[in-house]
Design a protein around this motif. Structure first.
Motif, mmCIF file in Angstrom:
data_model
loop_
_atom_site.group_PDB
_atom_site.id
_atom_site.type_symbol
_atom_site.label_atom_id
_atom_site.label_comp_id
_atom_site.label_asym_id
_atom_site.label_seq_id
_atom_site.Cartn_x
_atom_site.Cartn_y
_atom_site.Cartn_z
ATOM 1 N N ALA A 141 0.843 8.304 9.898
ATOM 2 C CA ALA A 141 1.946 7.059 10.010
ATOM 3 C C ALA A 141 1.668 6.607 11.665
ATOM 4 O O ALA A 141 1.788 5.676 11.907
ATOM 5 C CB ALA A 141 3.095 7.418 9.615
ATOM 6 N N LEU A 142 1.516 7.844 12.288
ATOM 7 C CA LEU A 142 1.255 7.722 13.764
ATOM 8 C C LEU A 142 -0.087 7.251 14.246
ATOM 9 O O LEU A 142 -0.023 6.291 15.437
ATOM 10 C CB LEU A 142 1.551 9.207 14.678
ATOM 11 C CG LEU A 142 3.145 9.632 14.447
ATOM 12 C CD1 LEU A 142 3.062 11.095 15.119
ATOM 13 C CD2 LEU A 142 4.033 8.565 15.213
ATOM 14 N N LEU A 143 -1.068 7.498 13.530
ATOM 15 C CA LEU A 143 -2.382 7.339 13.921
ATOM 16 C C LEU A 143 -3.025 6.082 13.445
ATOM 17 O O LEU A 143 -3.880 5.425 14.059
ATOM 18 C CB LEU A 143 -3.401 8.683 13.686
ATOM 19 C CG LEU A 143 -2.994 9.818 14.474
ATOM 20 C CD1 LEU A 143 -3.729 10.892 14.245
ATOM 21 C CD2 LEU A 143 -3.161 9.525 16.226
ATOM 22 N N LYS A 182 -7.912 -2.354 0.661
ATOM 23 C CA LYS A 182 -7.253 -1.744 1.454
ATOM 24 C C LYS A 182 -7.740 -0.715 2.408
ATOM 25 O O LYS A 182 -8.503 0.060 2.025
ATOM 26 C CB LYS A 182 -6.027 -1.006 0.656
ATOM 27 C CG LYS A 182 -5.494 -1.675 -0.498
ATOM 28 C CD LYS A 182 -4.816 -3.083 -0.031
ATOM 29 C CE LYS A 182 -4.126 -3.684 -1.461
ATOM 30 N NZ LYS A 182 -3.534 -4.943 -1.124
ATOM 31 N N VAL A 183 -7.545 -0.996 3.826
ATOM 32 C CA VAL A 183 -8.249 -0.063 4.643
ATOM 33 C C VAL A 183 -7.303 0.561 5.503
ATOM 34 O O VAL A 183 -5.931 0.201 5.671
ATOM 35 C CB VAL A 183 -9.197 -0.723 5.706
ATOM 36 C CG1 VAL A 183 -10.329 -1.449 4.682
ATOM 37 C CG2 VAL A 183 -8.428 -1.941 6.355
ATOM 38 N N LEU A 184 -7.690 1.704 6.267
ATOM 39 C CA LEU A 184 -6.738 2.358 7.335
ATOM 40 C C LEU A 184 -7.599 2.279 8.577
ATOM 41 O O LEU A 184 -8.620 2.616 8.626
ATOM 42 C CB LEU A 184 -6.544 3.806 6.969
ATOM 43 C CG LEU A 184 -5.794 4.233 5.821
ATOM 44 C CD1 LEU A 184 -5.534 5.676 5.723
ATOM 45 C CD2 LEU A 184 -4.042 3.622 6.128
ATOM 46 N N ALA A 185 -6.820 1.317 9.572
ATOM 47 C CA ALA A 185 -7.419 1.189 10.843
ATOM 48 C C ALA A 185 -6.572 2.294 11.917
ATOM 49 O O ALA A 185 -5.417 2.177 11.866
ATOM 50 C CB ALA A 185 -7.116 -0.288 11.071
ATOM 51 N N GLN A 186 -7.579 2.817 12.855
ATOM 52 C CA GLN A 186 -6.884 3.629 13.679
ATOM 53 C C GLN A 186 -6.300 2.909 14.831
ATOM 54 O O GLN A 186 -7.303 2.173 15.438
ATOM 55 C CB GLN A 186 -7.753 4.853 13.992
ATOM 56 C CG GLN A 186 -7.480 5.909 14.925
ATOM 57 C CD GLN A 186 -8.436 6.987 15.284
ATOM 58 O OE1 GLN A 186 -9.746 6.530 15.024
ATOM 59 N NE2 GLN A 186 -8.063 7.963 16.051
ATOM 60 N N ARG A 187 -5.260 3.282 15.215
ATOM 61 C CA ARG A 187 -4.669 2.574 16.383
ATOM 62 C C ARG A 187 -5.370 3.175 17.807
ATOM 63 O O ARG A 187 -5.394 4.322 18.048
ATOM 64 C CB ARG A 187 -3.142 2.811 16.563
ATOM 65 C CG ARG A 187 -2.472 2.248 15.741
ATOM 66 C CD ARG A 187 -0.822 2.462 15.705
ATOM 67 N NE ARG A 187 0.032 1.922 14.845
ATOM 68 C CZ ARG A 187 0.516 2.318 13.618
ATOM 69 N NH1 ARG A 187 0.188 3.608 13.489
ATOM 70 N NH2 ARG A 187 1.260 1.556 12.897
ATOM 71 N N PRO A 197 -9.410 11.147 12.205
ATOM 72 C CA PRO A 197 -9.068 12.124 11.337
ATOM 73 C C PRO A 197 -8.459 11.588 10.028
ATOM 74 O O PRO A 197 -7.675 12.340 9.383
ATOM 75 C CB PRO A 197 -8.032 12.871 11.986
ATOM 76 C CG PRO A 197 -7.384 11.703 12.996
ATOM 77 C CD PRO A 197 -8.515 10.874 13.079
ATOM 78 N N ALA A 198 -8.761 10.327 9.470
ATOM 79 C CA ALA A 198 -8.283 9.964 8.184
ATOM 80 C C ALA A 198 -8.409 10.825 6.974
ATOM 81 O O ALA A 198 -7.540 11.050 6.220
ATOM 82 C CB ALA A 198 -8.713 8.581 7.966
ATOM 83 N N VAL A 199 -9.516 11.325 6.874
ATOM 84 C CA VAL A 199 -10.133 12.178 5.674
ATOM 85 C C VAL A 199 -9.216 13.432 5.692
ATOM 86 O O VAL A 199 -8.689 13.746 4.692
ATOM 87 C CB VAL A 199 -11.580 11.989 5.657
ATOM 88 C CG1 VAL A 199 -12.009 13.166 4.373
ATOM 89 C CG2 VAL A 199 -12.407 10.795 5.322
ATOM 90 N N PRO A 200 -9.410 14.168 6.681
ATOM 91 C CA PRO A 200 -8.634 15.566 6.801
ATOM 92 C C PRO A 200 -7.169 15.193 6.570
ATOM 93 O O PRO A 200 -6.730 15.992 5.742
ATOM 94 C CB PRO A 200 -8.915 15.836 8.416
ATOM 95 C CG PRO A 200 -10.111 15.316 8.730
ATOM 96 C CD PRO A 200 -10.227 14.014 7.966
ATOM 97 N N LEU A 201 -6.418 14.380 7.129
ATOM 98 C CA LEU A 201 -5.263 13.820 6.960
ATOM 99 C C LEU A 201 -4.667 13.599 5.139
ATOM 100 O O LEU A 201 -3.896 14.093 4.837
ATOM 101 C CB LEU A 201 -4.425 12.560 7.505
ATOM 102 C CG LEU A 201 -4.721 12.919 9.034
ATOM 103 C CD1 LEU A 201 -4.206 11.514 9.972
ATOM 104 C CD2 LEU A 201 -3.229 13.808 9.588
ATOM 105 N N MET A 202 -5.964 12.743 4.838
ATOM 106 C CA MET A 202 -5.447 12.416 3.299
ATOM 107 C C MET A 202 -5.683 13.732 2.470
ATOM 108 O O MET A 202 -4.930 13.896 1.501
ATOM 109 C CB MET A 202 -6.479 11.291 3.119
ATOM 110 C CG MET A 202 -5.976 9.934 3.449
ATOM 111 S SD MET A 202 -6.889 8.468 2.807
ATOM 112 C CE MET A 202 -8.687 8.855 3.117
ATOM 113 N N THR A 203 -6.656 14.646 2.847
ATOM 114 C CA THR A 203 -6.931 15.758 2.171
ATOM 115 C C THR A 203 -5.766 16.622 2.353
ATOM 116 O O THR A 203 -5.001 17.537 1.283
ATOM 117 C CB THR A 203 -7.999 16.537 2.806
ATOM 118 O OG1 THR A 203 -9.066 15.919 2.566
ATOM 119 C CG2 THR A 203 -8.145 17.745 1.970
#
Length: 251
Positions: free
Chosen positions: A38-40, A60-65, A210-216
């Motif tokens: 949520a922060l990143l 649906k995508v996740l975009a790093q701030r 770090p999206a993949v580690p976070l989702m893992t």
């Protein structure tokens, strides 16, 4: 008889301890991954087909701030520029400040400072020709700016549409609000890759966040919580099934 009861109680206590530990660790992983994400990251829904086939409409995508200074060639970014409209847009960075970007060379490639760039995501245009752009162009990117193209060069409204502007189609780095890192839907999307051809240019490409580690971590945490919570009911059910047999042995 007393030895058997003590052994049974010991196993129960060990199981309860491990169950509680699994739930505790699971909560840490789940909450840590969720809060970190949520922060990143900021979720986005791809609004148009201009980035196909990399990003299909509705994905649906996740975009790093990130700060615009962190952007590299090859990144797919989310930006908002008043001259381009009031809504966030997603495009690929193909050139940065100081670059001369042109299209096309004799093989139909985009060139950056005279170096041809192989773009594996491009699709054949009308007539089956594979060109980086249907129309030829040359532009010099101003300092602290970015030249942006959609991956679907036959449909995308991008920097080529604004070549007559003072910045020759470029947008300031400060307009970038995030970099697309991971496709979460459809599930087969995975990480958005940076083409190797951009990595060979000075400055290289960015690395995935770090999206993949976070989702893992979130998935592992949820699994541990469920496993720990399920121990009690399963243990009770197993005890009920084995109780008659134990009573028969005691008699």
């Amino acid at each position: 008889m007393s030895g058997t009861t003590k052994k049974s109680d010991g196993r129960g206590q060990l199981g309860s301890t491990l169950s509680g530990l699994a739930v505790a660790v699971g909560c840490l992983l789940f909450l840590g991954g969720f809060v970190g994400g949520a922060l990143l990251y900021q979720p986005y829904t791809v609004p148009t087909g201009s980035m196909t086939p990399t990003l299909a409409i509705g994905s649906k995508v996740l975009a790093q701030r990130i700060d615009g200074d962190e952007v590299r060639r090859g990144d797919v970014v989310v930006f908002k520029d008043p001259l381009w409209g009031n809504s966030p847009m997603l495009k690929r960075v193909v050139a940065v400040g100081g670059d001369t970007v042109a299209c096309c060379d004799d093989d139909g490639h985009l060139t950056v400072n005279g170096t041809p760039v192989e773009e594996p995501y491009l699709r054949p245009g009308p007539g089956g020709s594979l060109r980086a752009s249907g129309e030829d162009f040359t532009a010099t990117v101003p300092a602290d700016s970015l030249f942006l193209l959609g991956d679907d060069r036959t449909a995308s409204l991008d920097s080529r549409t604004h070549l007559e502007d003072a910045a020759q189609g470029s947008v300031p780095r400060s307009t970038v609000v995030a970099r697309v890192d991971t496709i979460v839907w459809p599930l087969s999307g995975g990480t958005v890759e940076r083409p190797a051809a951009f990595a060979a240019l000075p400055g290289g490409t960015s690395t995935p966040g770090p999206a993949v580690p976070l989702m893992t971590a979130i998935a592992a945490g949820a699994a541990l919580i469920l496993a720990g919570a399920a121990y009690g009911p399963l243990s009770t059910r197993l005890t009920r099934r084995t109780k008659p047999a134990r009573e028969k042995v005691k008699s």
